[in-house]
Motif scaffolding. Structure first.
Motif, PDB file in Angstrom:
ATOM      1  N   ALA A 198      74.708  10.437  -5.403  1.00  0.00           N
ATOM      2  CA  ALA A 198      73.417  10.205  -6.042  1.00  0.00           C
ATOM      3  C   ALA A 198      73.589   9.198  -7.169  1.00  0.00           C
ATOM      4  O   ALA A 198      74.420   9.385  -8.062  1.00  0.00           O
ATOM      5  CB  ALA A 198      72.851  11.515  -6.588  1.00  0.00           C
TER       6      ALA A 198
ATOM      7  N   ILE B 117      77.481  12.811  -8.430  1.00  0.00           N
ATOM      8  CA  ILE B 117      76.424  12.199  -9.232  1.00  0.00           C
ATOM      9  C   ILE B 117      77.047  11.094 -10.073  1.00  0.00           C
ATOM     10  O   ILE B 117      78.067  11.327 -10.745  1.00  0.00           O
ATOM     11  CB  ILE B 117      75.747  13.220 -10.163  1.00  0.00           C
ATOM     12  CG1 ILE B 117      74.962  14.258  -9.359  1.00  0.00           C
ATOM     13  CG2 ILE B 117      74.830  12.523 -11.161  1.00  0.00           C
ATOM     14  CD1 ILE B 117      74.382  15.379 -10.221  1.00  0.00           C
TER      15      ILE B 117
ATOM     16  N   SER C  40      69.483  16.391  -7.439  1.00  0.00           N
ATOM     17  CA  SER C  40      70.784  16.196  -6.786  1.00  0.00           C
ATOM     18  C   SER C  40      71.383  17.526  -6.348  1.00  0.00           C
ATOM     19  O   SER C  40      71.981  17.618  -5.264  1.00  0.00           O
ATOM     20  CB  SER C  40      71.738  15.467  -7.734  1.00  0.00           C
ATOM     21  OG  SER C  40      71.229  14.203  -8.097  1.00  0.00           O
TER      22      SER C  40
ATOM     23  N   MET D 157      73.812  16.954  -2.942  1.00  0.00           N
ATOM     24  CA  MET D 157      74.660  15.808  -3.229  1.00  0.00           C
ATOM     25  C   MET D 157      76.096  16.285  -3.486  1.00  0.00           C
ATOM     26  O   MET D 157      76.321  17.427  -3.887  1.00  0.00           O
ATOM     27  CB  MET D 157      74.158  15.044  -4.452  1.00  0.00           C
ATOM     28  CG  MET D 157      72.764  14.427  -4.292  1.00  0.00           C
ATOM     29  SD  MET D 157      72.691  13.114  -3.047  1.00  0.00           S
ATOM     30  CE  MET D 157      71.820  13.970  -1.735  1.00  0.00           C
TER      31      MET D 157
END
Length: 364
Positions: free
Chosen positions: A112, A209, A201, A206
């Protein structure tokens, strides 16, 4: 390098003409050319090292020569264009290229990009941008794929620009990129917006990050969201900040990089010297290239930027490579491995554990 367009004969009337390269296999080149009615002014060039002539021919002449037993080949003089892909210096510097050569490209790792958005139509990003979200609801900023600022698109290219003979290549060129727009087109946002991006996220599974952003003021709520992401198994990477000075002895790391759950990334140049702008302090965890970093910009463009914002995505890209190679690792184990295998460069408050190294982490 130069690559020709696909060669082939154009269709049309016999009176239409075009440029051709003709390769002969006998000594009667001149006689053959004359026999087919090629005028002297239509002999554009005669090569010395091969029995090849550059001729202006009608379609009928070209087809006749192609069929003649003393002619090896007749090819249209197709246009060519310069193509090529630049490997930004930072990619091999973090052993990204060496890891790629071993098949570690970040495939299926979700990253992300919490930033100004990502241009998902860019020739070097379109195949890898898999989704996105904007924390804004105004028309100018509600589209996560509209990046009028360019910062997020630049960051995304360092993580995962496609290996496609165009532009540049990212560290993890097969990673799945997600455009999470938490900064507006002016490049500014709020703690609340970043928290929302972190929450998105987490909720959308995800793996990594990247936050190439920060400020001097922290927030307990933002820290809790950062902690929650780490507790949920995500690796959280952020730019240490650009508030450093030449002495490099002050505590200038910004937020969210300063939180314990976040990897704070400092910037170095090609000689592994700390960039004078790179923030320093006990929270600095690792270092990566952040000076004169070439990457993608909206509209199929490219440019070189400086900043810890450019260093952070190198670490995110390396993390994607290593996690692809070692999917059994937890985020805490991956983080520890990146630190253990980093190349020591100097004082920890300036460089952290040192320069992130992909292949060393994979082979450790």
């Amino acid at each position: 390098m130069f690559l020709p367009a696909q060669a082939g004969f154009a269709t049309g009337t016999p009176t239409e003409s075009g440029d051709y390269l003709v390769k002969f296999n006998g000594a009667a080149e001149k006689g053959l050319v004359q026999a087919f009615g090629v005028e002297e002014e239509d002999i554009l060039h005669e090569y010395e090292l091969l029995s090849v002539k550059h001729l202006n021919l009608t379609d009928q002449q070209a087809q006749g020569l192609e069929r003649h037993p003393h002619v090896d080949m007749v090819e249209e003089n197709a246009e060519v264009q310069a193509l090529g892909q630049t490997v930004p210096w930072g990619v091999p510097h973090v052993q990204g290229t060496a890891a790629q050569e071993q098949g570690h490209t970040g495939d299926n790792v979700k990253v992300a990009i919490l930033d100004t958005g990502v241009d998902n139509t860019h020739e070097d990003l379109a195949n890898n941008v898999k989704g996105g979200h904007s924390v804004f609801d105004d028309a100018a900023n509600s589209d996560p794929y509209y990046d009028a600022n360019g910062h997020g698109t630049h960051v995304a290219g360092t993580v995962g620009a496609v290996n496609n003979d165009l532009g540049v290549i990212g560290v993890a060129y097969e990673a799945d990129l997600y455009a999470v727009k938490v900064l507006n087109n002016d490049g500014s946002g709020t703690l609340a917006g970043i928290a929302e991006g972190i929450e998105w996220s987490i909720e959308n599974d995800m793996d990594i990050i990247n936050m190439s952003l920060g400020g001097s003021q922290g927030s307990s709520i933002l820290e809790e969201f950062s902690d929650l992401a780490f507790d949920e198994g995500l690796l959280v990477v952020a730019a240490a900040g650009n508030s450093g000075n030449r002495g490099g002895n002050n505590d200038t790391v910004g937020y969210p990089a300063k939180y314990d759950s976040v990897i704070a990334v400092a910037a170095v140049d090609e000689n592994n010297n700390r960039a004078t702008f790179s923030s320093t302090g006990p929270a600095v965890e690792i270092a990566a290239p952040g000076v004169n970093v070439l990457s993608t910009l909206p509209g199929d463009d490219y440019a070189s930027y400086n900043g810890t914002s450019m260093a952070s995505p190198h670490v995110a890209g390396v993390a994607a490579q290593v996690w692809q190679a070692k999917p059994e690792l937890s985020n805490a184990e991956l983080r520890a491995l990146l630190n253990e295998t980093a190349k020591g460069l100097g004082p920890s408050h300036q460089y952290g554990h040192g320069l992130v190294q992909s292949l060393d982490a994979i082979e450790n």
